[in-house]
Design a protein around this motif. Structure first.
Motif, short mmCIF file in Angstrom:
data_model
loop_
_atom_site.label_atom_id
_atom_site.label_comp_id
_atom_site.label_asym_id
_atom_site.label_seq_id
_atom_site.Cartn_x
_atom_site.Cartn_y
_atom_site.Cartn_z
N GLU A 1 2.90 2.04 3.38
CA GLU A 1 3.53 1.03 2.55
C GLU A 1 2.58 0.53 1.47
OE1 GLU A 1 5.15 -2.12 4.85
OE2 GLU A 1 6.53 -0.81 5.98
N ARG A 2 1.30 0.40 1.79
CA ARG A 2 0.32 -0.05 0.81
C ARG A 2 -1.05 0.47 1.23
NH1 ARG A 2 -2.71 -4.23 2.62
NH2 ARG A 2 -3.28 -4.83 0.51
N ALA A 3 -1.96 0.53 0.28
CA ALA A 3 -3.31 0.99 0.56
C ALA A 3 -4.31 0.03 -0.06
CB ALA A 3 -3.52 2.39 0.02
N ASP A 4 -5.33 -0.32 0.68
CA ASP A 4 -6.38 -1.20 0.20
C ASP A 4 -7.17 -0.48 -0.90
OD1 ASP A 4 -8.72 -2.68 -0.18
OD2 ASP A 4 -8.80 -3.33 1.92
N PRO A 5 -7.27 -1.06 -2.11
CA PRO A 5 -8.00 -0.38 -3.19
C PRO A 5 -9.46 -0.08 -2.84
CG PRO A 5 -6.68 -2.18 -4.06
CD PRO A 5 -6.63 -2.30 -2.56
N THR A 6 -10.10 -0.96 -2.06
CA THR A 6 -11.50 -0.69 -1.70
C THR A 6 -11.61 0.52 -0.78
OG1 THR A 6 -11.39 -2.24 0.17
CG2 THR A 6 -12.09 -3.12 -1.96
N ASN B 1 -3.47 1.91 8.64
CA ASN B 1 -4.22 0.86 9.35
C ASN B 1 -5.71 0.91 9.10
OD1 ASN B 1 -1.80 -0.12 10.60
ND2 ASN B 1 -1.94 1.55 12.08
N GLY B 2 -6.11 1.50 7.97
CA GLY B 2 -7.52 1.52 7.62
C GLY B 2 -8.36 2.54 8.36
#
Length: 458
Positions: free
Chosen positions: A344-349, A371-372
């Protein structure tokens, strides 16, 4: 399942029941969250057994006890390296660790001293502990695999000491009730099969006793049904509900010791047997008590599993049948891969970490998972690969292979951009031996060049 698949499965069961002269035999196949097939032959009380007919499951009981122990570990109540004496003091086995008892590597005698425990009324813990003198140790602790029913009697007492209730009460509250295993019990409840010995030279039967095993009960007391064991097979494959984390069950499946060296086909983990068969890594357990044989086996990769129950003392290849049922299902109706869906979304870092990294000159690719989680694998497909689970402190912990349990952390430049990955002291860089990254030993200031290296003055 397709009619051709069902027919092939039933034929395998029918051949085994007839050729092995089993009074009755029932089997089931599971995949994902459901039971796909059940089949039975023979008679119990004049009728074909059903998926609700109880059989004694023998040493499959050990898998339930092992789950209770791992729950205590996950709660911080014990460590697998704890010596027994820390939790159950006063025995001659106090130096053996919890892990050694779970994996049958403590060197403990296979059977309890005294009468044949499977056919005799069992004594209490004090009597069992008193019988385990120095002679109960047959091998140096940790030296080899030596299957020990006694070890699981000891683990049952360990659970009771730490929970303050009997191991059976703990089992009911912590495992059976949450998973809905309403027909898994310490004593038979109708409808149930009787245990039989089949005469070797005549088609006649002899009833076998089913006494309470007392302090040895954790080694093989339980009765269960095809319905309940189907749910347990799914549990062993990773559908654990709230009883254990799937990572813990995966830990239980890893062999602590193997029987046949580099080409191993059978081993034992933390309360679970491990198998390699036809290119698959399988888990499960067999069980036997006078009058009964049982097996459960599962392929965690496909979540396909099989179980077999029979009421015969010997002669029925229940584990072979279970493995054959898995092969038939894989041949006729192979499992589909899990459907890919985007995140659904991804952390830019975290996105900034993806892509190529180099361990020295060797190219790796880092892939961002849901989930990282991170997946670091060699580009050429061979070599050290691992998935990594994020931790609250900003690091990741390896889950597979060489880097299992090791820490991965990101080394940042002053501007906050990732400069390198530190994986168990190995440094991965964005280009091969990046001279701007903190590579131990430094990078030759001559850089990459062709031909012979220039001569240096020393």
């Amino acid at each position: 399942m397709l009619p051709t698949t069902s027919s092939a499965l039933l034929r395998r069961v029918a051949v085994e029941q007839a050729d092995s002269r089993a009074p009755s035999l029932i089997a089931a196949v599971v995949r994902g969250g459901e039971t796909l097939w059940t089949g039975a032959r023979g008679r119990v009380d004049g009728a074909r057994p059903s998926a609700d007919t109880q059989y004694r499951i023998g040493s499959i009981t050990k898998t339930f006890v092992a789950v209770l122990v791992l729950r205590l570990r996950d709660e911080g109540r014990l460590d697998l390296n704890d010596p027994l004496d820390k939790h159950v003091p006063g025995t001659s086995l106090g130096h053996l660790t919890v892990a050694q008892l779970l994996a049958h590597t403590g060197g403990l005698t296979s059977e309890s001293p005294g009468a044949w425990w499977e056919r005799a009324e069992g004594a209490d813990w004090q009597a069992l502990a008193g019988s385990l003198t120095d002679g109960a140790l047959r091998h140096r602790a940790g030296a080899r695999f030596h299957y020990s029913n006694v070890g699981y009697g000891v683990l049952g007492e360990l659970v009771a000491r730490l929970r303050g209730v009997t191991w059976l009460e703990a089992l009911s509250a912590e495992v059976l009730e949450p998973l809905g295993l309403t027909r898994t019990t310490p004593h038979p409840r109708a409808p149930h099969a009787l245990g039989w010995a089949v005469h070797p030279y005549a088609d006649v039967l002899l009833n076998e006793p089913t006494p309470d095993s007392g302090a040895m009960a954790p080694a093989g007391q339980l009765w269960s049904t095809a319905n309940d064991l189907a749910r347990w097979t799914r549990f062993l494959a990773g559908d654990t509900g709230e009883v254990l984390h799937p990572d813990t069950v995966a830990e239980m499946r890893e062999p602590a010791h193997v029987d046949d060296g580099d080409a191993w086909t059978a081993g034992y983990g933390l309360g679970l047997q491990a198998f390699r068969d036809s290119g698959r890594r399988l888990t499960g357990h067999g069980g036997s008590m006078p009058g009964f044989l049982a097996s459960v086996v599962a392929d965690p990769r496909t979540t396909t599993g099989a179980l077999v129950l029979t009421n015969s003392t010997t002669g029925v290849g229940v584990m072979t049948v279970a493995l054959d049922l898995l092969k038939l299902v894989d041949e006729y109706e192979p499992a589909l891969p899990a459907e890919w869906l985007p995140m659904e979304r991804a952390d830019p870092t975290l996105m900034a970490l993806t892509g190529p990294w180099y361990w020295g000159p060797t190219p790796y690719a880092l892939h961002l998972m849901p989930n990282g989680w991170l997946n670091l694998r060699p580009v050429n497909g061979s070599g050290r690969a691992s998935r990594f689970r994020p931790e609250p402190d900003g690091t990741w912990t390896g889950l597979d292979g060489y880097y299992s349990g090791e820490t991965l952390r990101v080394i940042h430049r002053p501007d906050g951009t990732p400069a390198a990955l530190d994986l168990a002291t190995f440094i991965f860089t964005r280009t091969p031996y990046d001279p701007t990254a903190p590579v131990p030993g430094g990078v030759d200031d001559q850089g990459w060049h062709g031909g012979s290296p220039p001569l240096r003055n020393f």
